[in-house]
Design a protein around this motif. Structure first.
Motif, short mmCIF file in Angstrom:
data_model
loop_
_atom_site.label_atom_id
_atom_site.label_comp_id
_atom_site.label_asym_id
_atom_site.label_seq_id
_atom_site.Cartn_x
_atom_site.Cartn_y
_atom_site.Cartn_z
N MET A 1 0.85 -1.20 0.00
CA MET A 1 0.00 0.00 0.00
C MET A 1 0.87 1.24 0.00
N ALA A 2 0.19 2.36 -0.21
CA ALA A 2 0.92 3.62 -0.30
C ALA A 2 1.43 4.03 1.07
N ASP A 3 2.58 4.63 1.07
CA ASP A 3 3.17 5.13 2.29
C ASP A 3 2.80 6.60 2.42
N VAL A 4 1.72 6.86 3.19
CA VAL A 4 1.20 8.21 3.31
C VAL A 4 1.87 8.90 4.49
N THR A 5 2.79 9.80 4.18
CA THR A 5 3.48 10.55 5.25
C THR A 5 3.41 12.04 4.98
N LEU A 6 2.56 12.47 4.06
CA LEU A 6 2.46 13.86 3.68
C LEU A 6 1.33 14.55 4.43
N SER A 7 1.44 15.84 4.54
CA SER A 7 0.38 16.62 5.18
C SER A 7 -0.86 16.59 4.30
N PRO A 8 -2.04 16.81 4.89
CA PRO A 8 -3.27 16.76 4.09
C PRO A 8 -3.26 17.76 2.93
#
Length: 387
Positions: A1-8
């Motif tokens: 899965m995607a590695d979501v570490t960014l701000s909204p």
């Protein structure tokens, strides 16, 4: 899965819609121009030239590039790379890379179309003609080198988008970046040269300032593509970015802008008969033959030249709808038949001929005014004959 570490806020960024909207709208507009050009050449003039086929190939490449860019956006191109899963990353890279090849041809082929038109219209010397074609073909080959490096930078090539391939060897990404900057600069230089060259020739002719400006602008619209090419070159470093799917979007957008802009700019110079037909008036104004005195333009270096004959004018004759033809007449020099158009073909691509002083519809006509002065005898009256 995607590695979501960014701000909204950053995660919400998406350039995909901008890619599709820009590419679709510009390609559609360029299609209108190409269709108008082909209609003018095939129906109003009755003959198509090599430059028309180059432009037809360019618009086809533009459509292929549009299709591949749309497929890339569907895979997730336009979003930040960290937000994509493996399948999306693979699709975004594969289709983006594939789209660069037709995208490059979409702005490379019109340069050859411009060269084909200018060599017929301005009748440059043999050396200059060779230089123009060498410049255009060299630019095409150098630009195609970007595609070669793009696929050759990793072995095997599929390892760039197929993450199941773990054994691979890749060059530094800046090999492609540096080469692409060089090729983009050469492309911009070629556009600039082809835009300025006709203006320098036309400005030396004995003709009205208005006609000089109209012809120079219509033949020099490629300068717009020069500006676009220069700006696009500043977007090339995005190829080396780890955020590939987001940072290459500007390059994709500006590649589409450059290709479609130069296609439209190349079509405009030959649309005069259609413009006259649509607007119902003489777009370039009246152009009855006028004398310009004894001072003429020395065509040395741009066409056949001999003795005391100078090129005095290029005239835009009056237009009568339904008979829009275009021809530059050549004078009889060095034994050549003045009724043969030879290399100085029409800007509109038709090889009709006419007699001196005729006023055919839509013709761009070169006239030679030769003054012969003589003295009958010492002390006799001096006369002058006009030919």
């Amino acid at each position: 899965m995607a590695d979501v570490t960014l701000s909204p806020e950053i995660a919400a960024q998406n350039k995909g819609p901008a890619i599709v909207a820009t590419s679709c709208s510009l390609t559609a507009l360029a299609t209108v121009f190409v269709a108008a050009r082909l209609f003018t050449r095939a129906k109003l003039i009755g003959k198509m030239g090599l430059d028309d086929w180059f432009l037809l190939g360019a618009i086809i490449c533009s459509y292929i590039s549009l299709g591949l860019s749309t497929a890339a956006v569907k895979s997730g191109d336009g979003k930040h790379f960290q937000l994509l899963d493996l399948d999306q990353k693979s699709g975004a890279i594969k289709y983006t890379i594939a789209g660069f090849c037709p995208g490059i041809f979409s702005f490379a082929l019109p340069k050859l179309a411009v060269i084909s038109l200018l060599t017929k219209l301005l009748n440059p010397s043999r050396i200059h003609r060779i230089f123009l074609w060498v410049l255009g073909l060299t630019t095409l080959m150098v630009l195609f080198g970007c595609v070669i490096i793009l696929y050759a930078q990793c072995t095997p090539s599929a390892s760039q988008w197929d993450f199941s391939i773990t054994e691979k060897t890749c060059w530094s990404k800046y090999v492609l970046v540096n080469y692409a900057i060089f090729s983009g600069s050469l492309s911009a230089f070629t556009d600039l040269y082809l835009a300025v060259y006709p203006s320098l020739v036309l400005w030396k002719l004995q003709m009205s300032l208005r006609k000089k400006l109209v012809l120079s602008i219509s033949l020099g619209l490629g300068v717009v593509a020069t500006v676009v090419a220069i700006y696009k070159t500043t977007r090339i470093p995005g190829l080396a970015s780890p955020d590939f799917s987001y940072d290459t979007c500007d390059l994709v957008i500006w590649t589409s802008i450059e290709g479609n802009t130069i296609i439209m700019a190349t079509c405009i110079p030959v649309l005069r008969p259609l413009a006259d037909l649509v607007f119902g008036k003489k777009v370039f104004g009246s152009s009855a033959n006028k004398g310009y005195g004894s001072k003429g333009y020395d065509s040395k270096g741009y066409g056949s030249h001999s003795g005391h004959v100078n090129l005095n004018s290029i005239e835009l004759s009056n237009v009568k709808h339904g008979n829009a033809k275009g021809t530059i007449l050549s004078s009889k020099r060095g034994g050549r038949d003045p009724m043969k158009v030879d290399s100085q073909e029409s800007i509109l691509g038709h090889d009709n001929t006419t007699t001196h002083g005729s006023n055919k519809a839509g013709w761009i006509q070169r006239t030679d005014d030769v003054s012969v002065s003589y003295d009958d005898a010492p002390g006799s009256r001096k006369g002058e004959n006009q030919w």
